[in-house]
Design a protein around this motif. Structure first.
Motif, mmCIF file in Angstrom:
data_model
loop_
_atom_site.group_PDB
_atom_site.id
_atom_site.type_symbol
_atom_site.label_atom_id
_atom_site.label_comp_id
_atom_site.label_asym_id
_atom_site.label_seq_id
_atom_site.Cartn_x
_atom_site.Cartn_y
_atom_site.Cartn_z
ATOM 1 N N HIS A 89 39.296 54.737 48.844
ATOM 2 C CA HIS A 89 37.928 55.225 48.967
ATOM 3 C C HIS A 89 37.304 55.521 47.601
ATOM 4 O O HIS A 89 36.112 55.806 47.510
ATOM 5 C CB HIS A 89 37.903 56.485 49.832
ATOM 6 N N THR A 90 38.101 55.477 46.554
ATOM 7 C CA THR A 90 37.596 55.691 45.201
ATOM 8 C C THR A 90 37.220 54.353 44.576
ATOM 9 O O THR A 90 37.964 53.375 44.714
ATOM 10 C CB THR A 90 38.667 56.377 44.324
ATOM 11 N N ARG A 91 36.067 54.308 43.909
ATOM 12 C CA ARG A 91 35.651 53.061 43.277
ATOM 13 C C ARG A 91 36.672 52.679 42.207
ATOM 14 O O ARG A 91 37.026 53.496 41.354
ATOM 15 C CB ARG A 91 34.263 53.207 42.644
ATOM 16 N N PRO A 92 37.168 51.436 42.210
ATOM 17 C CA PRO A 92 38.177 51.023 41.228
ATOM 18 C C PRO A 92 37.632 51.054 39.813
ATOM 19 O O PRO A 92 36.424 50.925 39.584
ATOM 20 C CB PRO A 92 38.541 49.602 41.662
ATOM 21 N N ARG A 93 38.524 51.220 38.859
ATOM 22 C CA ARG A 93 38.127 51.266 37.453
ATOM 23 C C ARG A 93 37.752 49.893 36.917
ATOM 24 O O ARG A 93 37.034 49.772 35.919
ATOM 25 C CB ARG A 93 39.277 51.852 36.622
ATOM 26 N N PHE A 94 38.257 48.843 37.558
ATOM 27 C CA PHE A 94 38.004 47.477 37.095
ATOM 28 C C PHE A 94 37.641 46.596 38.281
ATOM 29 O O PHE A 94 37.986 46.890 39.423
ATOM 30 C CB PHE A 94 39.246 46.905 36.388
ATOM 31 N N ASP A 95 36.955 45.501 37.978
ATOM 32 C CA ASP A 95 36.689 44.502 39.012
ATOM 33 C C ASP A 95 38.014 43.921 39.494
ATOM 34 O O ASP A 95 38.974 43.785 38.718
ATOM 35 C CB ASP A 95 35.808 43.381 38.450
ATOM 36 N N GLN A 96 38.059 43.535 40.777
ATOM 37 C CA GLN A 96 39.288 43.019 41.357
ATOM 38 C C GLN A 96 38.968 41.831 42.264
ATOM 39 O O GLN A 96 37.972 41.849 42.979
ATOM 40 C CB GLN A 96 40.007 44.101 42.186
ATOM 41 N N VAL A 97 39.831 40.819 42.224
ATOM 42 C CA VAL A 97 39.704 39.656 43.099
ATOM 43 C C VAL A 97 41.060 39.397 43.729
ATOM 44 O O VAL A 97 42.065 39.244 43.017
ATOM 45 C CB VAL A 97 39.228 38.406 42.330
ATOM 46 N N CYS A 98 41.108 39.363 45.048
ATOM 47 C CA CYS A 98 42.388 39.175 45.732
ATOM 48 C C CYS A 98 42.148 38.581 47.112
ATOM 49 O O CYS A 98 41.014 38.466 47.568
ATOM 50 C CB CYS A 98 43.142 40.501 45.845
ATOM 51 N N ALA A 99 43.231 38.213 47.760
ATOM 52 C CA ALA A 99 43.160 37.680 49.117
ATOM 53 C C ALA A 99 43.350 38.800 50.123
ATOM 54 O O ALA A 99 43.848 39.878 49.803
ATOM 55 C CB ALA A 99 44.230 36.609 49.311
ATOM 56 N N GLU A 100 42.965 38.530 51.355
ATOM 57 C CA GLU A 100 43.293 39.435 52.452
ATOM 58 C C GLU A 100 44.808 39.390 52.669
ATOM 59 O O GLU A 100 45.414 38.320 52.633
ATOM 60 C CB GLU A 100 42.575 39.014 53.724
ATOM 61 N N ASN A 101 45.415 40.533 52.901
ATOM 62 C CA ASN A 101 46.861 40.592 53.093
ATOM 63 C C ASN A 101 47.275 41.193 54.434
ATOM 64 O O ASN A 101 48.236 40.731 55.053
ATOM 65 C CB ASN A 101 47.503 41.415 51.970
ATOM 66 N N ASP A 137 36.883 37.360 24.892
ATOM 67 C CA ASP A 137 35.696 38.052 25.394
ATOM 68 C C ASP A 137 36.022 38.947 26.582
ATOM 69 O O ASP A 137 35.335 39.943 26.826
ATOM 70 C CB ASP A 137 34.624 37.040 25.794
ATOM 71 N N GLY A 138 37.010 38.589 27.342
ATOM 72 C CA GLY A 138 37.420 39.372 28.495
ATOM 73 C C GLY A 138 38.778 38.906 28.978
ATOM 74 O O GLY A 138 39.315 37.911 28.484
ATOM 75 N N MET A 139 39.337 39.616 29.949
ATOM 76 C CA MET A 139 40.673 39.295 30.438
ATOM 77 C C MET A 139 40.717 39.241 31.951
ATOM 78 O O MET A 139 39.990 39.967 32.639
ATOM 79 C CB MET A 139 41.694 40.331 29.945
ATOM 80 N N ILE A 140 41.620 38.382 32.434
ATOM 81 C CA ILE A 140 41.973 38.307 33.844
ATOM 82 C C ILE A 140 43.463 38.581 33.916
ATOM 83 O O ILE A 140 44.268 37.867 33.303
ATOM 84 C CB ILE A 140 41.632 36.935 34.444
ATOM 85 N N VAL A 187 39.120 41.695 34.772
ATOM 86 C CA VAL A 187 39.209 41.482 36.217
ATOM 87 C C VAL A 187 40.684 41.485 36.589
ATOM 88 O O VAL A 187 41.491 40.762 35.984
ATOM 89 C CB VAL A 187 38.560 40.149 36.634
ATOM 90 N N LEU A 188 41.039 42.323 37.552
ATOM 91 C CA LEU A 188 42.415 42.356 38.046
ATOM 92 C C LEU A 188 42.549 41.318 39.150
ATOM 93 O O LEU A 188 41.742 41.264 40.077
ATOM 94 C CB LEU A 188 42.764 43.755 38.554
ATOM 95 N N LEU A 189 43.594 40.529 39.060
ATOM 96 C CA LEU A 189 43.762 39.359 39.917
ATOM 97 C C LEU A 189 44.904 39.556 40.902
ATOM 98 O O LEU A 189 45.995 39.996 40.505
ATOM 99 C CB LEU A 189 44.039 38.147 39.025
ATOM 100 N N ASP A 190 44.666 39.265 42.172
ATOM 101 C CA ASP A 190 45.681 39.229 43.227
ATOM 102 C C ASP A 190 46.146 40.613 43.662
ATOM 103 O O ASP A 190 46.328 40.864 44.841
ATOM 104 C CB ASP A 190 46.890 38.385 42.783
#
Length: 377
Positions: free
Chosen positions: A154-166, A117-120, A142-145
């Protein structure tokens, strides 16, 4: 084999009600829901996932493409993804892209052909082919990490993203070491092209600026996110005419590589070189000295990626978003500070009783204490 109709008869409800309970498609009164679940348990009913997918065009499965599954950091992320997915009734199909762009594109296509149904996905340093494929086939992702909009934040990403502060966490490590008196602080950075590498280098530079230290580019080396490359990078730092007095490693694999090189050179931490690392892992608390580290919320990152993906499946047209999770500074002793939680020694079975403490008269006076040899070996 029990059918949904058998469950409905035993629970005294309609087949539609059983379907709503099992699929979560409509609220059902708690007593009725429990009666259905009791009937399912008593009859040993197993839903026909394949048949359901033909009707709903959903397989209730998620494709997870994570590089270096043997890396403890990604292993914990995987555990977070799995727990959150199972809680929502989704299964996982897992692949390892090996951080190779060509292989990455191939395994994602294979997962897509399995009708997930979807990918991470944890993207590689060169994800162009991957992103093109996902765009062309409109795969909920969803792009991970690792981020892919690092070149133009400043450009809206093409995909959702989840990551930590670096960035800020690495700056914290630099300023902490500088506060202990270090003026030559080195960084073993990760693989060029990864957003995590770019952001952690930015944090290193921010920390140097905040501490009023010069930016000596000879103290910034790349360990390519592997233990082997980090060994070579650390050796290059030690070969400088004026080597660093403190070292930051940008992931757990590179921490292992750096420690190997320090051992091979006969150097001890923190007496000869202070060490801080990005990534807290299970073994960090077992080293002597225990490692001062930045801890990422690995399992929460994985669980959040599932939640963001399910939001995307529920609302395909919603704007993309990037979710950042905070890290924690874990203060131990490898940075040169006193250990805040000394590890107690366990007495072996059948060990002789400890020797009595010496009398006050037999204790050597402070002035007679022989000096310790703390020269750099």
């Amino acid at each position: 084999m029990a059918t949904m109709a058998d469950v409905a008869r035993r629970a005294g409800v309609s087949v539609a009600t059983v379907s709503h309970v099992l699929n979560g498609t409509r609220p059902v009164l708690p007593p009725t829901r429990q009666a259905v679940l009791d009937a399912v348990e008593a009859l040993g009913y197993t839903p026909n996932t394949l048949a359901r997918s033909l009707v709903t065009a959903r397989t209730r499965s998620i494709g997870l493409a994570v590089s270096a599954i043997t890396n403890p950091y990604f292993t914990e992320i995987l555990q977070g993804v799995e727990a959150a997915a199972l809680e929502q009734g989704y299964s996982l199909l897992i692949a390892d892209p090996h951080d190779d762009p060509a292989h990455e594109r191939k395994v994602v296509q294979l997962l897509h052909e399995r009708r997930v149904d979807g990918m991470i996905i944890t993207p590689s340093a060169d994800p162009h082919a991957l992103l093109t494929y996902l765009d062309r086939h409109t795969v909920p992702t969803v792009l991970l990490d690792r981020r892919t909009d690092i070149a133009d934040p400043h450009t809206r990403p093409r995909f959702d993203q989840v990551c930590a502060e670096n960035t800020a966490p690495v700056a914290t490590l630099v300023t902490h070491l500088a506060g202990l008196g270090h003026r030559r602080i080195a960084l073993v950075a990760g693989l060029p092209g990864l957003s995590t590498t770019t952001e952690r280098i930015a944090g290193y530079h921010q920390g140097l600026t905040a501490a009023g230290l010069p930016h000596d580019e000879r103290l910034l080396v790349h360990g390519d996110s592997t233990a082997e490359a980090a060994e070579r990078a650390t050796a290059a730092l030690l070969a400088l005419s004026v080597p660093p007095t403190a070292l930051i490693t940008a992931n757990n694999a590179m921490t292992i590589g750096a420690l190997r090189t320090l051992r091979d050179h006969g150097l001890s931490v923190p007496a000869d070189l202070a060490l801080c690392c990005f990534d807290d892992f299970t073994w960090a608390d077992l080293f002597s000295p225990r490692l001062t580290a930045i801890a990422q919320p690995s399992r929460e990152i994985g669980a959040e990626a599932v939640r963001v993906l399910l939001d995307r499946l529920a609302q395909p047209d919603r704007p993309t978003r990037t979710v950042r999770l905070p890290c924690a500074f874990v203060h131990r002793a490898s940075c040169g500070c006193p250990d805040e939680r000394p590890t107690p020694r366990r007495t072996p079975p059948n060990a002789p009783p400890p020797a009595p403490l010496p009398s006050p008269q037999s204790v050597r006076s402070p002035g007679k204490e022989p000096p310790r040899d703390r020269r750099r070996r």
